[in-house]
Design a protein around this motif. Structure first.
Motif, PDB file in Angstrom:
ATOM      1  N   UNK A 399     -12.956 139.445  72.476  1.00  0.00           N
ATOM      2  CA  UNK A 399     -11.529 139.725  72.365  1.00  0.00           C
ATOM      3  C   UNK A 399     -10.733 138.635  71.688  1.00  0.00           C
ATOM      4  N   UNK A 400     -11.385 137.483  71.394  1.00  0.00           N
ATOM      5  CA  UNK A 400     -10.678 136.389  70.721  1.00  0.00           C
ATOM      6  C   UNK A 400     -10.421 136.752  69.261  1.00  0.00           C
ATOM      7  N   UNK A 401      -9.349 136.226  68.721  1.00  0.00           N
ATOM      8  CA  UNK A 401      -8.959 136.522  67.342  1.00  0.00           C
ATOM      9  C   UNK A 401      -9.879 135.831  66.341  1.00  0.00           C
ATOM     10  N   UNK A 402     -10.273 136.587  65.293  1.00  0.00           N
ATOM     11  CA  UNK A 402     -11.055 136.027  64.189  1.00  0.00           C
ATOM     12  C   UNK A 402     -10.135 135.962  62.974  1.00  0.00           C
ATOM     13  N   UNK A 403      -9.783 134.759  62.583  1.00  0.00           N
ATOM     14  CA  UNK A 403      -8.801 134.587  61.521  1.00  0.00           C
ATOM     15  C   UNK A 403      -9.295 135.149  60.190  1.00  0.00           C
ATOM     16  N   UNK A 404     -10.587 134.941  59.881  1.00  0.00           N
ATOM     17  CA  UNK A 404     -11.123 135.337  58.583  1.00  0.00           C
ATOM     18  C   UNK A 404     -11.087 136.830  58.331  1.00  0.00           C
ATOM     19  N   UNK A 405     -11.199 137.626  59.392  1.00  0.00           N
ATOM     20  CA  UNK A 405     -11.223 139.088  59.239  1.00  0.00           C
ATOM     21  C   UNK A 405     -10.044 139.759  59.906  1.00  0.00           C
ATOM     22  N   UNK A 406      -9.242 138.947  60.583  1.00  0.00           N
ATOM     23  CA  UNK A 406      -8.108 139.485  61.354  1.00  0.00           C
ATOM     24  C   UNK A 406      -8.585 140.506  62.391  1.00  0.00           C
ATOM     25  N   UNK A 407      -9.815 140.284  62.873  1.00  0.00           N
ATOM     26  CA  UNK A 407     -10.373 141.178  63.889  1.00  0.00           C
ATOM     27  C   UNK A 407     -10.557 140.456  65.205  1.00  0.00           C
ATOM     28  N   UNK A 408     -11.340 141.056  66.093  1.00  0.00           N
ATOM     29  CA  UNK A 408     -11.595 140.481  67.404  1.00  0.00           C
ATOM     30  C   UNK A 408     -13.087 140.223  67.589  1.00  0.00           C
ATOM     31  N   UNK A 409     -13.387 139.132  68.244  1.00  0.00           N
ATOM     32  CA  UNK A 409     -14.771 138.717  68.448  1.00  0.00           C
ATOM     33  C   UNK A 409     -15.471 139.612  69.469  1.00  0.00           C
ATOM     34  N   UNK A 410     -16.791 139.780  69.272  1.00  0.00           N
ATOM     35  CA  UNK A 410     -17.619 140.486  70.246  1.00  0.00           C
ATOM     36  C   UNK A 410     -18.186 139.532  71.297  1.00  0.00           C
ATOM     37  N   UNK A 411     -17.854 138.248  71.171  1.00  0.00           N
ATOM     38  CA  UNK A 411     -18.272 137.295  72.185  1.00  0.00           C
ATOM     39  C   UNK A 411     -19.657 136.726  71.961  1.00  0.00           C
ATOM     40  N   UNK A 412     -20.140 136.047  72.980  1.00  0.00           N
ATOM     41  CA  UNK A 412     -21.403 135.315  72.910  1.00  0.00           C
ATOM     42  C   UNK A 412     -22.621 136.230  72.997  1.00  0.00           C
ATOM     43  N   UNK A 413     -22.549 137.260  73.812  1.00  0.00           N
ATOM     44  CA  UNK A 413     -23.734 138.031  74.197  1.00  0.00           C
ATOM     45  C   UNK A 413     -24.512 138.631  73.030  1.00  0.00           C
ATOM     46  N   UNK A 414     -23.882 139.262  72.027  1.00  0.00           N
ATOM     47  CA  UNK A 414     -24.678 139.837  70.929  1.00  0.00           C
ATOM     48  C   UNK A 414     -25.542 138.800  70.210  1.00  0.00           C
ATOM     49  N   UNK A 415     -25.058 137.575  70.106  1.00  0.00           N
ATOM     50  CA  UNK A 415     -25.834 136.533  69.444  1.00  0.00           C
ATOM     51  C   UNK A 415     -27.001 136.072  70.310  1.00  0.00           C
ATOM     52  N   UNK A 416     -26.815 136.111  71.622  1.00  0.00           N
ATOM     53  CA  UNK A 416     -27.901 135.726  72.517  1.00  0.00           C
ATOM     54  C   UNK A 416     -29.072 136.700  72.416  1.00  0.00           C
TER      55      UNK A 416
END
Length: 947
Positions: A399-416
């Motif tokens: 839910x955190x803001x991603x400046x580069x895409x003006x979107x929202x983060x999917x968080x840590x879990x998908x990368x894990x």
């Protein structure tokens, strides 16, 4: 049993329909007269079908149900036989029938098993009446050069007698008779040796002495494979010296060994090899070395045991001025089992790719470049046998803001999930699985989903079944739990400085962020009762075994290197506490002192410990300069700080030698005393290295430089924590003398001590792993090298003195899973001394761990065992661990209140009961008989990569 027909089908037809169809051409069956025929599972199916039809006849069943049961049982029998001889070979008909009987019993088909037993007895009487000989054919042995010659019975007996020499309570005739039963005309020479090994192995449960007999018989096979001829142990004193230079030359030619090894004085080193030390091995230790450590060319071993230890020693002395003298010094501590290097060092020392380090710790950056760079580093580090600890706290929350895409983060879990799959894909050169542990601080907004990563339910795309996880818990959270206050979850993208703060500074800044959240100045936050999150942490720990509980503030406040950065996580096994950042990957090099080898007249031999520790610290310091670093950031960090992690093993053996129960004040005092002694000599040895070689580059400003020793740092923790710290402060040695020496010479190493799990290297030398209590007093250990019966030698010795060691006692120990508690005729004193892990109150483990932690500049892999676990017990235990000042804990192993029904069978098999719970996936390498315990994979490299 008659060849009963059923619905128009004979037993033979039913059996053939149920038989497996795989190719078993590499297996043979030895008949009772010594002749050899192809191994045919269909005959197992037919015999089993006859047994069923003899009981059920044509009533109460259908042909389909019989076929299904027979197919299942046949698969069980064949599987058990294949596990015993995975490479193929000949199997005696009696062993096959034993397995059929055992399978019927374990499947609950008791009436059918009885019919089968009666059938076997009837056939035995018939053969006796006909006067059939058990072996009436001439047995010729096929030599390695292709020649055939009659079996030399005198030599075979002499070989077994040699293996039994000096070992009381061993029966040469019993081993010889069982050996002859399993050989046949045309048997390869090495199969004769294997038959004697299997014969001795079956007797281990009767007496631990057979463990050494089996190992000595295995040595015969190893010598035959490597030297090309049968050489007795008595002849090896001269053979080693001649063989050693040839081995080095062959290893270099095969591009396995570093060419610099050929520059040593090989004649001098070969003369230093002590063949008698081959006899120190138990069966599990030697088989483990043979399968996983000895170098080989085209799957043929080239490395004898003493050459193996010398190769490791030579690799660690490459940069020494007097290389031969140091190599012999290093060889002596390894080959006498006084000290053992970690598995990566044993694997790779002296080879062309000398990755000798055990553990790597990384911090993951909060952008795609940083994340995938970290995953790449994981792959490179894992490729060369390193266990990994990843700090994921900086990555922004869902839910955190991603400046580069003006979107929202999917968080840590998908990368894990990607990290998990990378660990599976990169399997450390085929020697053992890749292994990684992800750490997340408890204030991270993704922590609730992080807790569920190991669950077997839910969206599998957000699950990581093959990697480990750990909570990195700040003291403030524990205070909120103790006080029943609320806790606020935050995103690191909005409070990035929290990651690098600890102690009072963290608490001050965290409260400021909470106030900002209350004022609506933060976009991602969640306020919850701290107790609610704590309960979920405990629930997930019980249900899945993860995440482990590790404590951020004691790791940092007591860190000698706090002037150079922050400890952001521990490692795979929770004993390493080193700084990490964007430019540094922390590296630690491990090895362990065998405490049991340093007992003299029932007490620790301080002078010997001093000698061993001095040599061991030199070996570990050498690793830093010799090591191959897969990534530059690891090299930079290791050379800058020069940390090592010397640990201990055989702690439980020492208690047995002293006849001290693990759950006692005396055991806690011994934990304190022994760790103080090892720590004192380790720190002293590092000052000696500093005087000889110079201080480590980042020494200035460290706690060492400030005159604060590890046990002094407890005062810092008490001041920062402001309460909730209860620990004994007793000192026994002259620490002021050490302070003065450090003031004068400094330290060679930023960190010196860490207690790793040592499961595999403890197996090699035959002592209890690390600081672990006894798991069971009699069990079967199953790992990549096969199945091994393990008995508690100290217990057997005591029971023999009392006249209580007999077949009935063996049966009782099997039935009660190696526990003495319910065996009435065993005295209460012995029950206390030999209480198993689940019979010891886990608070004793924590108390002993706290006493050790006082002296250790890093941490310890502290497993906790709990029978009849409950939420209340877990809550009390982990709060107790925190208030006792522990830095980390490792696996929680719990035991349910009830056990499955037991069964016994022929052939000395121990009862196998399925594992359930959080570690059921670990069946590849397990301990049997396991009750319904939740386990990590003991001796499984994906569980204990450090050692």
């Amino acid at each position: 049993m008659q060849l009963t027909t059923f619905e128009g089908q004979t037993a033979a037809e039913l059996g053939r329909a149920a038989a497996p169809s795989a190719d078993y051409s590499q297996y043979k069956t030895i008949r009772r007269n010594g002749s050899v025929v192809p191994f045919e599972p269909v005959k197992i199916s037919i015999a089993t079908t006859k047994a069923f039809l003899a009981v059920v006849g044509g009533q109460g069943a259908t042909s389909a149900s019989i076929r299904d049961k027979v197919a299942q049982l046949t698969e069980m029998v064949v599987g058990a036989l294949m596990r015993r001889k995975p490479e193929g070979g000949a199997i005696h008909i009696e062993e096959i029938q034993d397995q059929v009987e055992l399978a019927l019993m374990r499947s609950g088909e008791h009436d059918v098993a009885r019919a089968y037993v009666l059938y076997r007895e009837e056939r035995t009487r018939e053969r006796a009446a006909r006067g059939e000989a058990l072996a009436n054919v001439t047995i010729n042995v096929l030599r390695k050069n292709g020649a055939r010659q009659p079996l030399d019975m005198a030599r075979l007996r002499a070989t077994i007698e040699s293996a039994c020499a000096g070992l009381a309570a061993t029966d040469v005739d019993a081993i010889l008779g069982e050996t002859l039963k399993n050989i046949y005309d045309g048997v390869p020479e090495e199969e004769v040796n294997k038959s004697s090994i299997l014969a001795a192995r079956a007797l281990i449960e009767q007496d631990p002495a057979y463990d050494y007999v089996t190992a000595r018989l295995l040595l015969n096979n190893i010598r035959l494979e490597i030297l090309g001829e049968a050489v007795s142990q008595e002849e090896m004193g001269a053979q080693y010296a001649a063989y050693f230079p040839q081995y080095i030359a062959r290893g270099i030619e095969a591009e396995l060994l570093d060419e610099r090894l050929g520059e040593f004085d090989l004649a001098r080193l070969g003369a230093a090899l002590n063949a008698d030390r081959d006899l120190k091995f138990g069966y599990l230790g030697l088989q483990t070395l043979y399968d996983r450590y000895f170098l080989h060319v085209d799957d043929v071993r080239i490395e004898m045991p003493q050459a193996f230890f010398m190769r490791v020693a030579m690799g660690l002395s490459l940069n020494e001025v007097d290389r031969e003298t140091r190599a012999i010094e290093f060889y002596n501590v390894l080959s006498t089992f006084d000290f053992m290097s970690s598995t990566p060092t044993l694997f790779n020392s002296g080879t062309r790719r000398s990755q000798l380090s055990s553990c790597y710790l990384t911090t993951v950056g909060d952008d795609l470049d940083g994340i995938y760079e970290a995953i790449k580093e994981n792959a490179l580090l894992s490729k060369f046998a390193g266990g990994l600890g990843n700090d994921w706290t900086p990555v922004r929350a869902m839910g955190s803001h991603i400046k580069g895409t003006n979107g929202k983060s999917q968080g840590v879990v998908p990368f894990l999930k990607v990290v998990n799959d990378t660990a599976v894909a990169v399997n450390q050169g085929g020697k053992r699985k890749g292994a990684v542990c992800a750490y997340l601080e408890t204030w991270h907004a993704d922590i609730e989903e992080f807790l569920e990563l190991r669950k077997n339910t839910g969206d599998d795309r957000r699950r990581t079944h093959d990697m480990n996880t750990a909570n990195w818990i700040p003291d403030l959270f524990m205070k909120r739990v103790m006080e029943g206050a609320d806790w606020t979850l935050l995103s690191p993208s909005e409070c990035p400085d929290l990651h690098d703060l600890f102690g009072a500074a963290f608490e001050k800044r965290y409260r400021e962020y909470e106030a900002m959240a209350e004022r609506g100045e933060l976009k991602v936050f969640k306020r919850i009762p701290a107790l609610s999150l704590w309960r979920k942490m405990l629930t997930m720990l019980f249900e899945t075994g993860h995440p482990w509980m590790t404590f951020k503030d004691p790791c940092n406040i007591r860190s000698p290197q706090q002037h150079m950065g922050v400890v952001h996580s521990s490692n795979l096994c929770t004993e390493i506490t080193l700084n990490t950042n964007d430019d540094e990957i922390a590296v630690c090099n491990l090895g362990s002192v065998n405490l049991a080898n340093h007992m003299k007249d029932g007490k620790l031999d301080g002078e010997k410990i001093g000698r061993t520790v001095r040599t061991a610290m030199r070996m570990l310091d050498n690793v830093i300069d010799i090591n191959f670093y897969p990534v530059k950031k690891a090299r930079n960090a290791n050379l800058k700080h020069r940390p090592v992690g010397m640990g201990i093993m055989g702690f439980q053996d020492c208690l047995h030698i002293q006849r001290i129960p693990y759950g006692s004040d005396a055991a806690v005092e011994f934990a304190d005393e022994s760790m103080e002694l090892v720590a004192y000599h380790a720190y002293w040895a590092s000052t000696e290295l500093a005087a000889e070689r110079g201080r480590y580059p980042s020494y200035k400003g460290s706690l060492w430089d400030r005159g604060i020793l590890p046990h002094d740092s407890l005062n810092l923790l008490a001041a920062e924590r402001g309460g909730y710290l209860e620990i004994d402060r007793t000192e026994r040695l002259d620490w002021n003398a050490l302070r003065e020496r450090i003031r004068e010479h400094g330290m060679r190493n930023s960190n010196c001590l860490a207690i790793a799990p040592t499961a595999t290297i403890a197996n090699i030398i035959g002592v209890s792993a690390s600081i672990e209590p006894t798991f069971q007093n009699l069990f079967v250990k199953s790992n990549l090298s096969g199945e091994f019966t393990v008995t508690n030698e100290y217990l057997v010795r005591d029971l023999k003195k009392l006249g209580l060691w007999d077949e009935v006692m063996v049966g009782d120990l099997k039935y009660f899973d190696g526990s003495l508690g319910r065996i009435d005729r065993i005295p209460a004193e012995l029950k206390s001394i030999y209480a198993t892990a689940f019979e010891v109150d886990p608070k004793w483990l924590v108390e002993a761990g706290a006493r050790r932690q006082k002296w250790i500049d890093q941490a310890q892999s502290l497993n906790l065992y709990m029978a009849g676990a409950s939420g209340k017990k877990l809550d009390e235990l982990y709060k107790f661990a925190w208030t006792r000042g522990l830095k980390t804990t490792y696996y929680l192993r719990t035991l349910a209140a009830s056990n499955a029904e037991k069964s016994t069978g022929r052939g000395g098999e121990l009862n196998a009961v399925p594992v359930t719970g959080g570690y059921a996936e670990a069946r590849a390498e397990e301990m049997l008989p396991a009750t319904d315990a939740k386990f990590c994979s003991i001796d499984n490299p994906d569980c204990e990569s450090c050692q």
